[in-house]
Motif scaffolding. Structure first.
Motif: not given
Ligand code: LMR
Length: 339
Positions: A106-113, A136-141, A143-156
């Protein structure tokens, strides 16, 4: 008889342990570390795999062994969708799903990536993840019971297939495995291809048996999953990004002793910095490794080829605006300097 006596002995032993720990709660809790099960789907020798292991090591060091992070790689515990459910119910405490996998939750905004060519490079991406948009995107998690701690890269990402690929038209009509993202679905449809959502752990076999003809992923994922052994061709398109949100079960996280939480935050900060330093090299090494293997023919795009891919994917931003938010796309384009 064997079984009965085993069961009885087991029950008695368990009862003894329970009684003992009730009588000596402080000794028991001082002795048993807090266990964090960290499940993921990739190989240990990828940016995410190595970073999870590094985090586990630093978490143990910084808490003097009061925390034990158990890392389960390669979908050993759970596949893509199941791991998110497991985190929600507390069967595991930490994950790092790719940003493309939050839509079904239900957190479809992440698909912007996932929008093709939205980030010109890693520096542009960093402006988004490390700035107000990322927060702002992490905060959307939450209500789902998740806390976002960090963004980790993989690559292109690169494209791989069972036929030569140079230009977007070459993928027309192919069945292509994608992650569970509507943006990725639209991206593959823009090529005239047939997208097929599939768990990461099933991709190798699906390619080997011809269930799908091709896929997209980062070089490090392609190489460590041995996709290059079952795909004869690929193109270094760099058309989209794969990165992760490291998330924890909020209830678990908020219930930790504050000093432990602070130590884990430090361990996570170190792991994130290290991850984002090593990820590019991991992917470059994977391209070199695949080329050296002689098993896959990887095409390097000319400037004109790249223009053709960009043009082909251009309509996807407009098409997906209603899903991920026109305002969010606009904000990102501004942050990365594309407008
Ligand atoms: C995929 O499913 O292709 C990737 O998200 C796997 C990963 O976690 O990098």
């Amino acid at each position: 008889m064997e079984n009965v006596s085993y069961t009885r002995r087991h029950v008695l032993t368990t009862a003894g342990v329970v009684a003992g720990s009730l009588a000596l709660p402080f000794i028991a809790s001082a002795q048993s570390p807090i266990v964090i099960k960290f499940s993921h789907v990739v190989a240990p020798n990828t940016p995410k795999g190595a970073s999870a292991d590094f985090f586990a090591k630093r978490a143990a060091e910084l808490t003097n062994g009061r925390v034990k992070v158990e890392v389960y790689p390669n979908s050993q515990l759970y596949k893509d969708k199941e791991e998110l459910e497991a985190l929600q119910i507390g069967s595991v405490q930490m994950l790092a799903p790719s940003l493309a996998k939050f839509g079904p939750l239900g957190v479809k905004e992440f698909e912007v990536f996932d929008l093709p060519y939205i980030f010109p490079d890693k520096a542009a991406l960093r402006k988004v993840t490390d700035g107000p948009i990322g927060a702002k995107l992490m905060a959307k998690l939450e209500p789902k019971g998740f806390k976002g701690l960090a963004y980790w890269d993989n690559g292109f990402k690169i494209m791989t297939a069972n036929k030569p690929v140079k230009l977007p038209g070459d993928m027309k009509g192919m069945k292509l495995r994608i992650q569970s993202s509507k943006v990725l679905e639209a991206q593959m449809r823009a090529l005239g291809a047939i997208p097929q959502v599939m768990a990461f752990s099933e991709v190798y076999q699906a390619l080997q048996t011809g269930v799908v003809d091709g896929t997209e992923n980062t070089p490090s994922n392609v190489f460590t999953q041995k996709t290059h052994e079952v795909q004869a061709y690929g193109a270094l398109t760099d058309h989209g990004y794969i990165g992760y949100a490291v998330i924890v079960n909020s209830k678990f996280w908020n219930g930790l002793p504050p000093d432990i939480r602070t130590a884990l935050e430090t361990a996570m900060k170190e792991a994130t910095e290290r991850n984002n330093q090593i990820s590019q090299k991991d992917n470059d090494d994977a391209v070199a490794g695949m080329k050296a293997s002689g098993k896959i023919n990887l095409y390097t795009l000319t400037a004109n080829d790249k223009k053709a891919w960009i043009a082909k994917f251009k309509p996807v931003q407009k098409e997906m605006a209603s899903r991920v938010g026109a305002g969010l796309i606009e904000e990102i384009n501004q942050a990365v300097g594309s407008k």
